[in-house]
Design a protein around this motif. Sequence first.
Motif, PDB file in Angstrom:
ATOM      1  N   ASP A 186      -3.274 127.898 -55.691  1.00 44.23           N
ATOM      2  CA  ASP A 186      -1.811 127.780 -55.684  1.00 44.23           C
ATOM      3  C   ASP A 186      -1.355 126.408 -56.190  1.00 44.23           C
ATOM      4  N   ALA A 187      -2.167 125.791 -57.030  1.00 40.11           N
ATOM      5  CA  ALA A 187      -1.830 124.461 -57.556  1.00 40.11           C
ATOM      6  C   ALA A 187      -0.708 124.548 -58.580  1.00 40.11           C
ATOM      7  N   ASP A 188       0.133 123.529 -58.593  1.00 41.85           N
ATOM      8  CA  ASP A 188       1.140 123.378 -59.646  1.00 41.85           C
ATOM      9  C   ASP A 188       0.589 122.536 -60.796  1.00 41.85           C
ATOM     10  N   VAL A 189      -0.223 121.533 -60.434  1.00 39.86           N
ATOM     11  CA  VAL A 189      -0.848 120.643 -61.414  1.00 39.86           C
ATOM     12  C   VAL A 189      -2.310 120.483 -61.031  1.00 39.86           C
ATOM     13  N   ARG A 208      -0.496 131.968 -62.252  1.00 37.19           N
ATOM     14  CA  ARG A 208       0.003 132.304 -63.577  1.00 37.19           C
ATOM     15  C   ARG A 208       0.726 131.117 -64.215  1.00 37.19           C
ATOM     16  N   ARG A 209       1.460 130.345 -63.427  1.00 37.62           N
ATOM     17  CA  ARG A 209       2.159 129.179 -63.959  1.00 37.62           C
ATOM     18  C   ARG A 209       1.518 127.917 -63.387  1.00 37.62           C
ATOM     19  N   VAL A 210       0.936 127.103 -64.260  1.00 40.56           N
ATOM     20  CA  VAL A 210       0.237 125.894 -63.825  1.00 40.56           C
ATOM     21  C   VAL A 210       0.093 124.960 -65.024  1.00 40.56           C
ATOM     22  N   HIS A 211       0.041 123.670 -64.736  1.00 40.78           N
ATOM     23  CA  HIS A 211      -0.270 122.695 -65.790  1.00 40.78           C
ATOM     24  C   HIS A 211      -1.608 122.040 -65.464  1.00 40.78           C
ATOM     25  N   LEU A 230      -8.055 128.215 -72.215  1.00 37.42           N
ATOM     26  CA  LEU A 230      -7.535 127.684 -73.469  1.00 37.42           C
ATOM     27  C   LEU A 230      -6.921 128.790 -74.324  1.00 37.42           C
ATOM     28  N   ALA A 231      -7.494 129.973 -74.272  1.00 38.63           N
ATOM     29  CA  ALA A 231      -6.974 131.094 -75.053  1.00 38.63           C
ATOM     30  C   ALA A 231      -5.620 131.564 -74.548  1.00 38.63           C
ATOM     31  N   ASP A 232      -5.320 131.267 -73.288  1.00 38.57           N
ATOM     32  CA  ASP A 232      -4.117 131.797 -72.634  1.00 38.57           C
ATOM     33  C   ASP A 232      -3.071 130.724 -72.356  1.00 38.57           C
ATOM     34  N   SER A 233      -3.211 129.547 -72.978  1.00 36.32           N
ATOM     35  CA  SER A 233      -2.360 128.411 -72.622  1.00 36.32           C
ATOM     36  C   SER A 233      -1.716 127.791 -73.854  1.00 36.32           C
ATOM     37  N   PHE A 234      -0.627 127.061 -73.593  1.00 31.64           N
ATOM     38  CA  PHE A 234      -0.031 126.180 -74.593  1.00 31.64           C
ATOM     39  C   PHE A 234      -0.778 124.855 -74.489  1.00 31.64           C
ATOM     40  N   ILE A 235      -1.420 124.431 -75.586  1.00 32.09           N
ATOM     41  CA  ILE A 235      -2.348 123.303 -75.536  1.00 32.09           C
ATOM     42  C   ILE A 235      -1.783 122.093 -76.279  1.00 32.09           C
ATOM     43  N   ARG A 278       6.808 128.448 -74.832  1.00 31.51           N
ATOM     44  CA  ARG A 278       5.398 128.172 -74.619  1.00 31.51           C
ATOM     45  C   ARG A 278       4.872 129.070 -73.510  1.00 31.51           C
ATOM     46  N   ALA A 279       3.553 129.171 -73.414  1.00 29.17           N
ATOM     47  CA  ALA A 279       2.925 129.988 -72.382  1.00 29.17           C
ATOM     48  C   ALA A 279       3.174 129.373 -71.014  1.00 29.17           C
ATOM     49  N   PRO A 280       3.177 130.206 -69.955  1.00 30.08           N
ATOM     50  CA  PRO A 280       3.405 129.657 -68.608  1.00 30.08           C
ATOM     51  C   PRO A 280       2.300 128.717 -68.149  1.00 30.08           C
TER      52      PRO A 280
END
Length: 306
Positions: A186-189, A208-211, A230-235, A278-280
Amino acid sequence: MTTITLDEDDVRQAVSMPAAIDAIRRGFVGLAAGEFEMPVRTVLRDGQFLVMSAHHRPSATAMVKTLSLNFSRVPAISGTVVWSEAARADHLVAPAGVVTALRTGAAVGVATDLLAVPDASRLTLFGVGGQAADQVRAVRAVRPIHRLTVVNTDPGRARRFLEALGPELSGIDVRITTDPVEAVADADVVCCATNTSEPLFPASALPRRVHVNAIGAYRPTMRELPDELLADSFIVVDEIGAILEESGEIIHALRAGALAVDDLVELGSALRSAPSTRAPRTVFKSVGIAMQDWVIARLLADAYLG
């Protein structure tokens, strides 16, 4: 000619984390605008010795950093940062370890401020080495962190790390765990500051939403993040050329077909023109670049050379 030699306390006294974040943000924007001459760093003995340099064209100033790395010793990073100016013969010399930790943390602060949700309050940290404390300081400087979870295979070492931070964690709910899946659930960052060669957690464990910030892996043989993330993220990366040369997780994901070079966005470009969509899930991957060291050296020169 004057040469001023600083110690770690001098650096910490002169440069606060918020000031470092503001300056590093301007540095990345300047890098995107072409203000820096910055050769690819020299790597010797498979990353045990590094030489980095940066020249800031508008101010005719330069920085050269030389260091050695050995993760079995304390401190792991040892070396010098030297500041020079074309207009005068004075120099400034600072310890590379503290400058590296401060500038790396500040870059994470800039990226987290850009990419994490505004109310991010739960931070998970992997690693308790020399870079770790400034990762916490940087994220706390830009987000209202109320809970810190530290992941380490040695809980005793994690406790000593938290004790060293002491009053800096006042009011923070602090937790220690050896379970990476539980830690990120449940991390945000998430901040990764390790020297691992295998991903620290599966992508499926993340919300689903995390940085995610990843700064530990700086050689092609090192890897903190899985391809699936990496495939599922805004990098966002510090500098594409350096990343393609040195980032094990990016190199691995490219070879596996999980992402393409065009998927990578440099931090300076993102700061100059924030993407509309951008991706979540967002990732900041950094191997560290010389411009960051120049920025901290300039702050020190302003404080001690006048």
